[in-house]
Design a protein around this motif. Sequence first.
Motif, PDB file in Angstrom:
ATOM      1  N   ALA A  78       0.765  -1.172   0.015  1.00  0.00           N
ATOM      2  CA  ALA A  78      -0.069   0.095   0.081  1.00  0.00           C
ATOM      3  C   ALA A  78       0.877   1.069   0.152  1.00  0.00           C
ATOM      4  O   ALA A  78       0.605   2.024  -0.621  1.00  0.00           O
ATOM      5  CB  ALA A  78      -0.983  -0.059   1.287  1.00  0.00           C
ATOM      6  N   GLU A  79       2.016   1.393   0.785  1.00  0.00           N
ATOM      7  CA  GLU A  79       2.981   2.446   0.882  1.00  0.00           C
ATOM      8  C   GLU A  79       3.456   2.642  -0.650  1.00  0.00           C
ATOM      9  O   GLU A  79       3.627   3.779  -0.921  1.00  0.00           O
ATOM     10  CB  GLU A  79       3.893   2.301   2.117  1.00  0.00           C
ATOM     11  CG  GLU A  79       5.042   3.111   2.162  1.00  0.00           C
ATOM     12  CD  GLU A  79       6.171   2.797   2.637  1.00  0.00           C
ATOM     13  OE1 GLU A  79       6.055   3.184   3.956  1.00  0.00           O
ATOM     14  OE2 GLU A  79       7.014   1.854   2.333  1.00  0.00           O
ATOM     15  N   GLU A 105       1.254   3.867  -3.119  1.00  0.00           N
ATOM     16  CA  GLU A 105       0.825   5.322  -2.862  1.00  0.00           C
ATOM     17  C   GLU A 105       1.818   6.130  -3.299  1.00  0.00           C
ATOM     18  O   GLU A 105       1.920   7.346  -3.907  1.00  0.00           O
ATOM     19  CB  GLU A 105       0.476   5.425  -1.483  1.00  0.00           C
ATOM     20  CG  GLU A 105       0.009   7.183  -1.162  1.00  0.00           C
ATOM     21  CD  GLU A 105      -0.322   7.200   0.505  1.00  0.00           C
ATOM     22  OE1 GLU A 105      -0.419   8.450   0.872  1.00  0.00           O
ATOM     23  OE2 GLU A 105      -0.489   6.236   0.913  1.00  0.00           O
ATOM     24  N   ARG A 106       3.148   5.748  -2.850  1.00  0.00           N
ATOM     25  CA  ARG A 106       4.444   6.679  -3.029  1.00  0.00           C
ATOM     26  C   ARG A 106       4.817   6.667  -4.654  1.00  0.00           C
ATOM     27  O   ARG A 106       5.104   7.737  -5.086  1.00  0.00           O
ATOM     28  CB  ARG A 106       5.735   6.262  -2.299  1.00  0.00           C
ATOM     29  CG  ARG A 106       5.343   6.525  -0.816  1.00  0.00           C
ATOM     30  CD  ARG A 106       5.143   7.682  -0.395  1.00  0.00           C
ATOM     31  NE  ARG A 106       6.131   8.573  -1.117  1.00  0.00           N
ATOM     32  CZ  ARG A 106       7.384   9.022  -0.389  1.00  0.00           C
ATOM     33  NH1 ARG A 106       7.775   8.410   0.769  1.00  0.00           N
ATOM     34  NH2 ARG A 106       8.139   9.615  -1.077  1.00  0.00           N
ATOM     35  N   SER A 152       2.704   6.129  -7.095  1.00  0.00           N
ATOM     36  CA  SER A 152       1.633   7.048  -7.689  1.00  0.00           C
ATOM     37  C   SER A 152       1.817   8.537  -7.638  1.00  0.00           C
ATOM     38  O   SER A 152       1.405   9.328  -8.705  1.00  0.00           O
ATOM     39  CB  SER A 152       0.099   6.584  -7.060  1.00  0.00           C
ATOM     40  OG  SER A 152      -0.838   7.317  -7.805  1.00  0.00           O
ATOM     41  N   GLU A 153       2.289   8.733  -6.324  1.00  0.00           N
ATOM     42  CA  GLU A 153       2.411  10.184  -6.192  1.00  0.00           C
ATOM     43  C   GLU A 153       3.584  10.828  -6.965  1.00  0.00           C
ATOM     44  O   GLU A 153       3.466  11.945  -7.765  1.00  0.00           O
ATOM     45  CB  GLU A 153       2.937  10.454  -4.655  1.00  0.00           C
ATOM     46  CG  GLU A 153       1.913  10.432  -3.669  1.00  0.00           C
ATOM     47  CD  GLU A 153       2.227  10.341  -2.324  1.00  0.00           C
ATOM     48  OE1 GLU A 153       3.464  10.524  -1.812  1.00  0.00           O
ATOM     49  OE2 GLU A 153       1.413  10.155  -1.343  1.00  0.00           O
ATOM     50  N   ASP A 208      -4.571   4.013 -11.834  1.00  0.00           N
ATOM     51  CA  ASP A 208      -4.279   3.568 -10.576  1.00  0.00           C
ATOM     52  C   ASP A 208      -4.867   4.084  -9.314  1.00  0.00           C
ATOM     53  O   ASP A 208      -5.323   3.459  -8.368  1.00  0.00           O
ATOM     54  CB  ASP A 208      -2.598   3.865 -10.355  1.00  0.00           C
ATOM     55  CG  ASP A 208      -1.754   3.113 -11.239  1.00  0.00           C
ATOM     56  OD1 ASP A 208      -0.650   3.504 -11.197  1.00  0.00           O
ATOM     57  OD2 ASP A 208      -2.201   2.048 -12.027  1.00  0.00           O
ATOM     58  N   ARG A 209      -5.333   5.379  -9.425  1.00  0.00           N
ATOM     59  CA  ARG A 209      -5.864   6.121  -8.309  1.00  0.00           C
ATOM     60  C   ARG A 209      -7.545   5.512  -8.246  1.00  0.00           C
ATOM     61  O   ARG A 209      -7.930   5.090  -7.244  1.00  0.00           O
ATOM     62  CB  ARG A 209      -6.367   7.515  -8.636  1.00  0.00           C
ATOM     63  CG  ARG A 209      -5.012   8.474  -8.438  1.00  0.00           C
ATOM     64  CD  ARG A 209      -4.678   8.404  -7.070  1.00  0.00           C
ATOM     65  NE  ARG A 209      -3.260   9.105  -6.930  1.00  0.00           N
ATOM     66  CZ  ARG A 209      -2.901   9.885  -5.971  1.00  0.00           C
ATOM     67  NH1 ARG A 209      -4.174  10.317  -5.156  1.00  0.00           N
ATOM     68  NH2 ARG A 209      -1.805  10.673  -5.820  1.00  0.00           N
ATOM     69  N   ALA A 228      -7.259   2.084  -6.862  1.00  0.00           N
ATOM     70  CA  ALA A 228      -7.198   2.203  -5.412  1.00  0.00           C
ATOM     71  C   ALA A 228      -8.520   2.230  -4.768  1.00  0.00           C
ATOM     72  O   ALA A 228      -8.737   2.244  -3.718  1.00  0.00           O
ATOM     73  CB  ALA A 228      -5.996   3.087  -5.017  1.00  0.00           C
ATOM     74  N   ARG A 229      -9.183   3.207  -5.234  1.00  0.00           N
ATOM     75  CA  ARG A 229     -10.456   3.860  -4.561  1.00  0.00           C
ATOM     76  C   ARG A 229     -11.399   2.666  -4.824  1.00  0.00           C
ATOM     77  O   ARG A 229     -12.330   2.175  -3.714  1.00  0.00           O
ATOM     78  CB  ARG A 229     -10.993   4.806  -5.380  1.00  0.00           C
ATOM     79  CG  ARG A 229     -10.514   6.108  -4.981  1.00  0.00           C
ATOM     80  CD  ARG A 229     -11.062   7.452  -5.575  1.00  0.00           C
ATOM     81  NE  ARG A 229     -10.293   8.528  -5.122  1.00  0.00           N
ATOM     82  CZ  ARG A 229     -10.281   9.944  -5.499  1.00  0.00           C
ATOM     83  NH1 ARG A 229     -11.761  10.101  -6.068  1.00  0.00           N
ATOM     84  NH2 ARG A 229      -9.734  10.899  -4.945  1.00  0.00           N
ATOM     85  N   PRO A 267      -5.044   2.987  -0.598  1.00  0.00           N
ATOM     86  CA  PRO A 267      -4.504   4.504  -0.598  1.00  0.00           C
ATOM     87  C   PRO A 267      -5.375   5.115  -1.834  1.00  0.00           C
ATOM     88  O   PRO A 267      -5.408   4.794  -3.065  1.00  0.00           O
ATOM     89  CB  PRO A 267      -3.172   4.378  -0.687  1.00  0.00           C
ATOM     90  CG  PRO A 267      -2.796   2.700  -0.448  1.00  0.00           C
ATOM     91  CD  PRO A 267      -4.089   2.201  -0.657  1.00  0.00           C
ATOM     92  N   GLY A 268      -5.645   6.353  -1.330  1.00  0.00           N
ATOM     93  CA  GLY A 268      -6.237   7.309  -2.228  1.00  0.00           C
ATOM     94  C   GLY A 268      -7.744   7.207  -2.371  1.00  0.00           C
ATOM     95  O   GLY A 268      -8.572   7.709  -3.149  1.00  0.00           O
TER      96      GLY A 268
END
Length: 143
Positions: A101-102, A105-106, A108-109, A131-132, A135-136, A141-142
């Motif tokens: 998950a980390e 998120e990282r 993707s950011e 990806d966002r 995740a939703r 994350p996100g």
Amino acid sequence: MPVTEAERLQSLHAWLLCSGDSEEQIAVSFDDTLAVLCASRFDPSRADGAGDPPGGPPWLGELLERARWRELVYTLHARHPSSALLNTAVQRLLASPAHAAEAAERTSESRDAAALAGGSSVAHLLDCLADRLAARLSGGPGA
């Protein structure tokens, strides 16, 4: 007789203990300093040319278990997205139940930042959005 690097580090360690720093403070300071040096001197052409096995070098697993070093991997990966070593590290993190998950998120950011900076193609931007959305939908994350 010349002083070795190990002797210098031992002397510095002893001095820091005498000045009132705890072992933990010394370790954090050492890690932070080493991370700054690694970030400023990282050369993907040298790191990728080491002939490592498919899962990366033997020390990579231990490095990825520590939050400080994962942070460095994410930072370097954002700067050097084609580095084989860093891509291997990120893939291992994404495959790890403890860090997936980390890592998602990282990474993707950093892709989002590249897209916003204009350093990416439309296809890459769509990948970021996909990806966002994924995740939703999964509640990750996100979400």
